[in-house]
Design an enzyme around this catalytic site. Structure first.
Site, PDB file in Angstrom:
ATOM      1  CG  HIS A   1      39.868  41.624  36.782  1.00  0.00           C
ATOM      2  ND1 HIS A   1      39.780  42.777  37.529  1.00  0.00           N
ATOM      3  CD2 HIS A   1      41.185  41.289  36.759  1.00  0.00           C
ATOM      4  CE1 HIS A   1      40.991  43.123  37.939  1.00  0.00           C
ATOM      5  NE2 HIS A   1      41.861  42.243  37.485  1.00  0.00           N
TER       6      HIS A   1
ATOM      7  CG  ASP B   1      44.133  43.774  47.075  1.00  0.00           C
ATOM      8  OD1 ASP B   1      45.035  42.934  46.957  1.00  0.00           O
ATOM      9  OD2 ASP B   1      43.922  44.674  46.250  1.00  0.00           O
TER      10      ASP B   1
ATOM     11  NE  ARG C   1      51.257  40.741  46.114  1.00  0.00           N
ATOM     12  CZ  ARG C   1      50.330  40.855  45.159  1.00  0.00           C
ATOM     13  NH1 ARG C   1      49.112  41.300  45.456  1.00  0.00           N
ATOM     14  NH2 ARG C   1      50.598  40.526  43.924  1.00  0.00           N
TER      15      ARG C   1
ATOM     16  CB  SER D   1      45.641  40.827  44.744  1.00  0.00           C
ATOM     17  OG  SER D   1      45.460  42.152  44.355  1.00  0.00           O
TER      18      SER D   1
ATOM     19  CE  LYS E   1      41.931  43.948  43.592  1.00  0.00           C
ATOM     20  NZ  LYS E   1      43.138  44.658  43.232  1.00  0.00           N
TER      21      LYS E   1
HETATM   22  N1  URA Z   1      46.127  43.346  39.783  1.00  0.00           N
HETATM   23  C1  URA Z   1      45.686  43.324  41.063  1.00  0.00           C
HETATM   24  O1  URA Z   1      44.605  43.802  41.381  1.00  0.00           O
HETATM   25  N2  URA Z   1      46.491  42.718  41.987  1.00  0.00           N
HETATM   26  C2  URA Z   1      47.669  42.164  41.682  1.00  0.00           C
HETATM   27  O2  URA Z   1      48.310  41.634  42.556  1.00  0.00           O
HETATM   28  C3  URA Z   1      48.115  42.222  40.348  1.00  0.00           C
HETATM   29  C4  URA Z   1      47.313  42.818  39.406  1.00  0.00           C
END
Ligand code: URA
Length: 428
Positions: free
Chosen positions: A82, A160, A167, A182, A186
């Site tokens: 990621h 999320d 947020r 977050s 995922k």
């Molecule tokens: N990428 C994400 O998926 N979430 C965040 O909060 C910041 C970067």
């Protein structure tokens, strides 16, 4: 108003550590639409100021991961990667097939670009015929047959999406445990037992300064481990774009060139560092052995062959490289002064590429897969007045003036060469 949740807000406000049952109840109630936005916003602000322990972050992450569809990969050398997002970041397109060519297995869920950072799905869809619309079953089948496959993430971690929107509206995006939960929720929903995080630091990154990026890298690794996964993070520089190409089709071409041994050094360096960690995390090789295997796969052509195999398995024709999109027109940006490029602002280059149509400002915007920027000079390179600094590729003349404004502001020339390594640190 929910009185259980009011007590939870109060406890977090006063610095209490919240237990697993309450975190799970919070996520359940949130996804069920039972919590008013004003209470959730107050809770997020309390988290912003009070923080969360590693255990709290891991528990919230798990609860968010189970709030939607989850992949089940089973046994095997599965590993996921990621990136926290950058400009010209085509590392997935290089590192994933490269690691797969060396024995790792990758069933990856990716997203589209939004704002100034690009998305892997948009890049892959610049390949004619390539489809990222795979069911979870088909993604796993392809990953098992080919070694790697990439699908668009859709129904994962709905908690999320709700938290992120709040947020964004309440100035709490920066809260580190919320960034970690977050990203990690995922990843966990993607089902891999091991992750490699490419955490970018600099002007074109979510974390602009290196300390913040390092804190994020450490927190991601700690929370992933607390959630029972293997994890490492590679901290990489993102002051200038990675490589020379920014824009979907252009980046695919550069990624393919890199796997053929003809790409820019920084793309190769970051991709090799990420792919090596992928092999180690997948249990396929030790750190030394990983580098040797990767070098062999690149030299023998296996790494490019794996990208080609993945592209064809996901719908691309045999001659996909020759059929990548090309823009109808181009315009050069010239250096006015002589010296050395001292700054090539990744954020400004991204704005230029997006103004040309390479990115989208809202989810509904159409993108132009051929549009983008090719850099002819990078930070530290010598320049003379009149040298071409970059070329803008575009299809729509109306987009050029704005893009030129950003592009001209992106480069600065100084009288001394400066350089910064592409890979700053590996955190395990
Ligand atoms: N990428 C994400 O998926 N979430 C965040 O909060 C910041 C970067």
């Amino acid at each position: 108003m929910n009185s259980w949740f009011k007590t939870l807000i109060l406890r977090k406000r006063d610095g209490d550590v919240i237990g697993e049952e309450d975190w799970r109840r919070f996520v359940g109630a949130l996804v069920a639409g039972e919590l008013p936005d004003y209470q959730v916003s107050a809770f997020l602000m309390a988290i912003y100021f009070r923080g969360m322990t590693t255990e709290e972050t891991a528990t919230l992450t798990q609860a968010m991961a189970s709030s939607g569809e989850q992949l089940s990969l089973g046994a095997g050398p599965y590993v996921d990667k990621h990136s926290t997002g950058g400009v010209g970041d085509k590392v997935t397109l290089v590192a994933v097939p490269w690691a797969a060519a060396c024995g790792a297995r990758v069933a990856k869920l990716s997203g589209r670009g939004l704002g100034f950072t690009g998305g892997t799905v948009d890049k892959l869809e610049a390949i004619p015929g390539f489809s990222c619309s795979l069911t979870a079953t088909r993604l796993k089948e392809l990953a098992d047959a080919v070694g790697c496959a990439i699908a668009e993430a859709r129904a994962i971690a709905p908690a999320d999406k709700i938290i992120y929107a709040l947020r964004d509206a309440t100035a709490t995006v920066e809260a580190l445990p919320l960034v970690v939960s977050s990203i990690l929720s995922k990843k966990i929903a993607g089902g891999a037992p091991a992750f490699v995080f490419d955490v970018k630091a600099g002007r074109g990154a979510f974390a602009r300064d290196e300390k913040r990026a390092r804190d994020l890298a450490r927190a991601l690794v700690a929370a992933a481990k607390a959630a029972g996964r293997r994890a490492t993070a590679v901290l990489t520089a993102m002051d200038q774009p990675l490589g020379r190409a920014v824009g979907n089709g252009l980046e695919v071409a550069e990624a393919a060139a890199t796997l053929r041994g003809e790409g820019p050094g920084d793309v190769l360096e970051v991709s090799a560092a990420v792919a090596a960690e992928m092999l180690v995390s997948a249990g396929v090789a030790g750190p030394e052995g990983a580098r040797t295997r990767l070098a062999r796969a690149l030299e023998a052509g296996d790494a490019f062959a794996k990208l080609d195999e993945m592209a064809r398995a996901q719908g691309a024709p045999r001659e996909w490289r020759q059929r990548l999109p090309r823009a109808a027109a181009s315009a050069n940006v010239f250096a006015e002064d002589g010296g050395y490029v001292s700054l090539l602002d990744a954020f400004a280059v991204a704005r230029a590429a997006n103004a040309l149509g390479a990115g989208r400002a809202t989810k509904e915007d159409e993108i132009d897969p051929a549009a983008g920027v090719v850099l002819h000079k990078k930070t530290g390179d010598a320049v003379s007045p009149g040298d071409v600094l970059m070329t803008l590729h575009y299809d729509d003349d109306r987009r050029l003036a704005e893009a030129l404004r950003y592009a001209r502001a992106a480069a600065e020339v100084g009288d001394r060469p400066t350089s910064r390594p592409a890979v700053l640190e590996v955190l395990r």
